[in-house]
Design a protein around this motif. Structure first.
Motif, PDB file in Angstrom:
ATOM      1  N   TRP A 153       0.824  -1.213   0.000  1.00  0.00           N
ATOM      2  CA  TRP A 153       0.000   0.000   0.000  1.00  0.00           C
ATOM      3  C   TRP A 153       0.858   1.262   0.000  1.00  0.00           C
ATOM      4  CZ3 TRP A 153      -5.030   0.719  -0.868  1.00  0.00           C
ATOM      5  CH2 TRP A 153      -5.561   1.993  -0.591  1.00  0.00           C
ATOM      6  N   VAL A 154       1.959   1.268   0.776  1.00  0.00           N
ATOM      7  CA  VAL A 154       2.715   2.509   0.978  1.00  0.00           C
ATOM      8  C   VAL A 154       3.953   2.626   0.101  1.00  0.00           C
ATOM      9  CG1 VAL A 154       1.946   2.586   3.386  1.00  0.00           C
ATOM     10  CG2 VAL A 154       4.176   1.584   2.855  1.00  0.00           C
ATOM     11  N   ASP A 155       4.369   1.557  -0.579  1.00  0.00           N
ATOM     12  CA  ASP A 155       5.573   1.633  -1.400  1.00  0.00           C
ATOM     13  C   ASP A 155       5.468   2.802  -2.377  1.00  0.00           C
ATOM     14  OD1 ASP A 155       7.168   0.876  -4.011  1.00  0.00           O
ATOM     15  OD2 ASP A 155       8.021  -0.346  -2.397  1.00  0.00           O
ATOM     16  N   PRO A 156       6.506   3.670  -2.438  1.00  0.00           N
ATOM     17  CA  PRO A 156       6.405   4.881  -3.268  1.00  0.00           C
ATOM     18  C   PRO A 156       6.301   4.609  -4.766  1.00  0.00           C
ATOM     19  CG  PRO A 156       8.630   4.589  -2.398  1.00  0.00           C
ATOM     20  CD  PRO A 156       7.769   3.607  -1.689  1.00  0.00           C
ATOM     21  N   LYS A 182      -0.793   4.770  -3.662  1.00  0.00           N
ATOM     22  CA  LYS A 182      -0.407   5.912  -4.493  1.00  0.00           C
ATOM     23  C   LYS A 182      -1.383   6.135  -5.637  1.00  0.00           C
ATOM     24  CE  LYS A 182       3.438   7.443  -7.450  1.00  0.00           C
ATOM     25  NZ  LYS A 182       4.788   7.115  -7.917  1.00  0.00           N
ATOM     26  N   PHE A 183      -1.988   5.051  -6.116  1.00  0.00           N
ATOM     27  CA  PHE A 183      -2.889   5.152  -7.268  1.00  0.00           C
ATOM     28  C   PHE A 183      -4.362   5.187  -6.849  1.00  0.00           C
ATOM     29  CE2 PHE A 183       1.000   3.029  -8.584  1.00  0.00           C
ATOM     30  CZ  PHE A 183       1.398   3.841  -9.621  1.00  0.00           C
ATOM     31  N   VAL A 184      -4.669   4.612  -5.695  1.00  0.00           N
ATOM     32  CA  VAL A 184      -6.048   4.610  -5.226  1.00  0.00           C
ATOM     33  C   VAL A 184      -6.422   5.941  -4.587  1.00  0.00           C
ATOM     34  CG1 VAL A 184      -7.673   3.509  -3.617  1.00  0.00           C
ATOM     35  CG2 VAL A 184      -6.084   2.110  -4.945  1.00  0.00           C
ATOM     36  N   ALA A 185      -5.462   6.535  -3.866  1.00  0.00           N
ATOM     37  CA  ALA A 185      -5.737   7.791  -3.150  1.00  0.00           C
ATOM     38  C   ALA A 185      -6.310   8.886  -4.066  1.00  0.00           C
ATOM     39  CB  ALA A 185      -4.483   8.261  -2.436  1.00  0.00           C
ATOM     40  N   PRO A 186      -5.730   9.126  -5.267  1.00  0.00           N
ATOM     41  CA  PRO A 186      -6.303  10.173  -6.119  1.00  0.00           C
ATOM     42  C   PRO A 186      -7.753   9.861  -6.529  1.00  0.00           C
ATOM     43  CG  PRO A 186      -4.100   9.593  -6.855  1.00  0.00           C
ATOM     44  CD  PRO A 186      -4.484   8.579  -5.833  1.00  0.00           C
TER      45      PRO A 186
END
Length: 251
Positions: A234-237, A243-247
């Protein structure tokens, strides 16, 4: 949305770790095992070892239970199919591991999958299923699996093949999740997984059934690796799903 998919595909293609050629692989093995006394490397090695042992035994138990209802000659053929398929699939997935680790979200999905494996293992260990399967004489410990035997040779062979795909992928992803920061240990762990399935799975199944504490330790390790994979996935940069779900969640 299309831009998001394109970006994810680009990241998967450009950030997958590479094990390199034979020289690089050997160098990674030497490097990791020359530092095996370090807490990080030693912990990864123990996790990989326990994962391989427990999942090889679990694979043998599932195959034996599925084949248990067949006549002796058909049962032996199905068990042979199961062992060969597990060997081949572990090799295939092991060869694909760097590509698999480069797929955005797969580390996270692999962690969720391992949690399901852990739940199934917990039920197998904690609940007595002795009346659900007669077990195969060729495999010790499969009587308490809780898996109903297949009713035909084709049904058993198909069920074993599907189970092998799932369990082989579980094994490779679990080893990769436990040792992804130690490529040398990762490589040895994958080789060990193949070797155990080929020569010692039945022996392991017998001892896991006899000494339940082995299964409990293996279960704890798998839960730990699953949670770690979910977090890292989930947190890997670069490859993290967040990173892709948050937006998308944000609007």
């Amino acid at each position: 949305m299309l831009d998001l998919i394109t970006l994810a595909s680009h990241v998967a293609a450009t950030t997958a770790p590479s094990l390199g050629g034979p020289a690089e692989i050997w160098a990674a093995i030497v490097k990791d095992f020359s530092n095996i006394t370090s807490p990080s490397a030693f912990s990864a090695f123990l996790q990989v070892l326990m994962i391989d042992i427990v999942l090889a035994g679990d694979n043998a138990i599932v195959v034996g239970a599925l084949a248990a209802g067949l006549p002796a000659d058909q049962r032996k053929k199905v068990i042979a199919i199961g062992v060969i398929a597990a060997l081949v699939l572990r090799i295939v997935f092991a060869l694909m591991v760097t590509w698999l680790l480069g797929i955005v979200g797969l580390i996270f999905a692999g962690g969720v999958l391992l949690l399901w494996v852990a739940w199934r293992m917990y039920r197998d260990i904690a609940v007595d299923h002795a009346t659900d399967s007669p077990g195969s004489p060729e495999i010790e410990g499969d009587e308490d699996s809780g898996i109903k035997p297949a009713k035909s040779f084709v049904g058993a062979a198909w069920a074993v093949a599907l189970a092998d795909v799932s369990m082989s992928l579980d094994n490779v992803l679990a080893v990769a999740g436990a040792a992804k920061d130690h490529p040398g240990i990762l490589i040895v762990g994958l080789i060990f997984a193949v070797a155990l399935m080929g020569v010692a799975a039945n022996i392991i199944a017998k001892y896991i059934e006899r000494y339940k504490w082995i299964a409990w330790i293996g279960l704890a390790v798998i839960v730990y690796v699953a949670i770690k994979m979910i977090y890292d996935g989930w947190v890997d940069p670069q490859l993290g799903l967040g990173k892709f779900v948050a937006p998308l969640i944000g609007g």
